[in-house]
Design a protein around this motif. Sequence first.
Motif, PDB file in Angstrom:
ATOM      1  N   LEU A  24       1.145  -1.062  -0.043  1.00 22.65           N
ATOM      2  CA  LEU A  24      -0.034   0.191  -0.131  1.00 22.65           C
ATOM      3  C   LEU A  24       0.537   1.245  -0.037  1.00 22.65           C
ATOM      4  O   LEU A  24       0.499   1.990  -0.504  1.00 22.65           O
ATOM      5  N   GLY A  25       2.323   1.040   0.862  1.00 24.12           N
ATOM      6  CA  GLY A  25       2.582   2.490   0.784  1.00 24.12           C
ATOM      7  C   GLY A  25       3.124   2.763  -0.697  1.00 24.12           C
ATOM      8  O   GLY A  25       3.819   3.710  -0.834  1.00 24.12           O
ATOM      9  N   ILE A  26       3.905   1.817  -1.699  1.00 27.30           N
ATOM     10  CA  ILE A  26       4.288   1.663  -2.932  1.00 27.30           C
ATOM     11  C   ILE A  26       3.888   2.253  -3.435  1.00 27.30           C
ATOM     12  O   ILE A  26       3.717   3.461  -4.400  1.00 27.30           O
TER      13      ILE A  26
ATOM     14  N   MET B  99       1.193   9.903  -5.802  1.00 23.98           N
ATOM     15  CA  MET B  99       1.900  10.601  -5.250  1.00 23.98           C
ATOM     16  C   MET B  99       2.340  11.190  -6.597  1.00 23.98           C
ATOM     17  O   MET B  99       2.929  12.697  -6.686  1.00 23.98           O
ATOM     18  N   VAL B 100       3.948  10.764  -7.034  1.00 27.35           N
ATOM     19  CA  VAL B 100       4.616  10.817  -8.162  1.00 27.35           C
ATOM     20  C   VAL B 100       3.602  10.982  -9.152  1.00 27.35           C
ATOM     21  O   VAL B 100       3.465  12.654 -10.108  1.00 27.35           O
ATOM     22  N   HIS B 101       2.890  10.790  -9.148  1.00 27.37           N
ATOM     23  CA  HIS B 101       1.035  11.015 -10.661  1.00 27.37           C
ATOM     24  C   HIS B 101       1.353  12.323 -10.694  1.00 27.37           C
ATOM     25  O   HIS B 101       0.932  12.879 -10.911  1.00 27.37           O
TER      26      HIS B 101
ATOM     27  N   SER C 200      -8.269   8.654  -3.700  1.00 24.80           N
ATOM     28  CA  SER C 200      -7.269   7.570  -4.058  1.00 24.80           C
ATOM     29  C   SER C 200      -6.068   7.137  -2.488  1.00 24.80           C
ATOM     30  O   SER C 200      -5.928   6.572  -2.292  1.00 24.80           O
ATOM     31  N   LEU C 201      -5.747   8.524  -2.752  1.00 23.82           N
ATOM     32  CA  LEU C 201      -4.991   8.470  -1.390  1.00 23.82           C
ATOM     33  C   LEU C 201      -5.058   8.529   0.010  1.00 23.82           C
ATOM     34  O   LEU C 201      -4.511   7.704   1.393  1.00 23.82           O
ATOM     35  N   ILE C 202      -6.660   9.246   0.155  1.00 20.97           N
ATOM     36  CA  ILE C 202      -6.855   8.699   1.408  1.00 20.97           C
ATOM     37  C   ILE C 202      -7.468   7.596   1.303  1.00 20.97           C
ATOM     38  O   ILE C 202      -7.674   6.545   2.516  1.00 20.97           O
ATOM     39  N   ASP C 203      -7.844   6.856   0.718  1.00 15.53           N
ATOM     40  CA  ASP C 203      -8.413   5.623   0.509  1.00 15.53           C
ATOM     41  C   ASP C 203      -7.175   4.626   1.359  1.00 15.53           C
ATOM     42  O   ASP C 203      -7.887   3.613   1.541  1.00 15.53           O
ATOM     43  N   ILE C 204      -6.312   4.434   0.450  1.00 16.78           N
ATOM     44  CA  ILE C 204      -4.891   4.082   0.222  1.00 16.78           C
ATOM     45  C   ILE C 204      -4.619   3.855   2.110  1.00 16.78           C
ATOM     46  O   ILE C 204      -4.766   2.770   2.506  1.00 16.78           O
ATOM     47  N   ALA C 205      -4.533   5.386   2.018  1.00 17.73           N
ATOM     48  CA  ALA C 205      -4.342   5.568   3.684  1.00 17.73           C
ATOM     49  C   ALA C 205      -5.018   4.751   5.227  1.00 17.73           C
ATOM     50  O   ALA C 205      -4.749   4.448   5.854  1.00 17.73           O
ATOM     51  N   MET C 206      -6.546   4.686   4.318  1.00 14.78           N
ATOM     52  CA  MET C 206      -7.684   4.331   5.777  1.00 14.78           C
ATOM     53  C   MET C 206      -7.510   2.848   5.488  1.00 14.78           C
ATOM     54  O   MET C 206      -7.255   2.223   6.435  1.00 14.78           O
TER      55      MET C 206
END
Length: 162
Positions: A30-32, A38-40, A59-65
Motif C-alpha cells: 500500500l505504501g508503494i 503521489m508521483v503521478h 485515492s490517497l485517502i482511501d489507501i491511507a485508510m
Amino acid sequence: MEKFIENLMYNSRWLLAPIYLGLSLAVIALGIMFFKEMVHLLFHIFTLTEADMILIVLSLIDIAMVGGLLVMVMMSGYENFVSQLDIDDSKEKLSWLGKMDASSLKAKIAASIVAISSIHLLKIFMAAEKIDNDKLMWYVLIHMTFVASAFLMGYLDKLTKH
C-alpha cells in the motif's frame, strides 16, 4: 489424551502469527501504491483538472485508510488471538493496544469498511456521467449494505453487552 488435544488446540493459535506478519507486507504494498499515486499527482499537477486531482487525492485517502485498517487488524488481531505484544516501555506504544477486544475490533473494522466504501462511492460520483445508471445503483446498494451491516453489528453487540 484430553490435555494433549487442548494443548494442541491452544498452541495452534501460533499458526495465525505468519498471517498477521503477512499483513505487514500488504502495508508495504500500500505504501508503494500511495507513493506511485503521489508521483503521478506531482508530475501532472499542472495538467490535471480539478476533478481529476480530487479523484487522486481521494485515492490517497482511501489507501491511507486501508493501511490504517490493516495495521489495526494486524496488531489487535495478534494481541487478541495469538499473544500479547511485549513492547519495551522506552518505545512509543499505541494508545489502543491491549484495549481492543474481538468485539470492538469487529466494530472498528465495520466502521472502517463503511468509511472506505464512502470514499470509493464519492470517487464514483465524481465520474458519474461516465457510469451507467444501473452500475451506479449497484454501487449505492452495496455501500448501503455495508452501512446497514455495520449498524446491525453495532446494535447486536450493544444488545449482547447488557
